[in-house]
Design a protein around this motif. Structure first.
Motif: not given
Length: 211
Positions: A154-170, A192-196, A198-202
């Motif tokens: 599930e590449p889209g979902l994987t990307g979104a979760v990766a976005g959560l990890a990245a935004s946690g760092i940021g 809200l910033a995290v969702l931005i 994650a959405g792009v990463a999806y």
């Protein structure tokens, strides 16, 4: 092709490769270094950092952001494989919201109701929504580079979760600059910033991680 060359070709595929876990962790480290560099050059610590370190509210922000980074990484490792074995790891993503909701409940009990709105709105909402995604860009890029070694079903979902990890760092780096420490501000603007991110990463993941 000679027999010995043929055998060498076959056995080369059997040589141990670095695991996806190792590659992803290296990507996270590189991403964190990029975020740290951007933080040092463009932001820096808040001016009252020494006194802030004695504040539970200030320190709590790092509990939230680091938990998100860790659980996001944990879930990403699971989703990066084609069988997605161990998708139960995704449940770990609930830890951060639970912690944050608990802190908000305590904040509402401690603060007088007349100050709720001021703490919720804060002074840095626009800054938060801008800086967290920008600081997350480097980590996200490095995580995606590592995920190219995987084969997510599930590449889209994987990307979104990766976005959560990245935004946690940021968000962890941004928290050291942000002067709004109330959990009410954190619950209103950080997610809200995290969702931005994650959405792009999806959408990036749905294309870049497809195999």
């Amino acid at each position: 092709m000679k027999t010995d060359e043929f055998i060498n070709t076959l056995t080369s595929d059997l040589r141990p490769q670095r695991s996806l876990h190792w590659v992803l962790l290296c990507g996270l480290l590189c991403g964190a270094l990029l975020a740290a560099l951007a933080f040092a050059v463009f932001l820096g610590f808040r001016s009252d950092i020494l006194s802030a370190l004695t504040s539970i509210r200030f320190l709590f922000k790092f509990v939230v952001t680091l938990t998100l980074a860790i659980t996001g990484t944990y879930a990403t490792l699971s989703l990066a494989r084609p069988d997605s074995a161990g998708n139960h790891r995704s449940w770990s993503l609930l830890i951060t919201p639970v912690i944050l909701v608990g802190a908000v409940a305590v904040e509402l009990m401690v603060l007088p109701s007349r100050s709720w709105e001021d703490n919720l709105v804060g002074h840095n909402a626009t800054h938060c929504l801008t800086v967290i995604p920008l600081l997350s860009a480097g980590p996200l890029l490095c995580i995606f580079a590592a995920l190219r070694r995987g084969a997510p079903s599930e590449p889209g979902l994987t990307g979104a979760v990766a976005g959560l990890a990245a935004s946690g760092i940021g968000a962890t780096f941004y928290a050291a600059n942000c002067t709004d420490d109330s959990p009410l501000f954190v619950v209103a603007w950080y997610p809200l910033a995290v969702l931005i991110v994650a959405g792009v990463a999806y959408f990036i993941g749905a294309r870049a991680l497809r195999w």
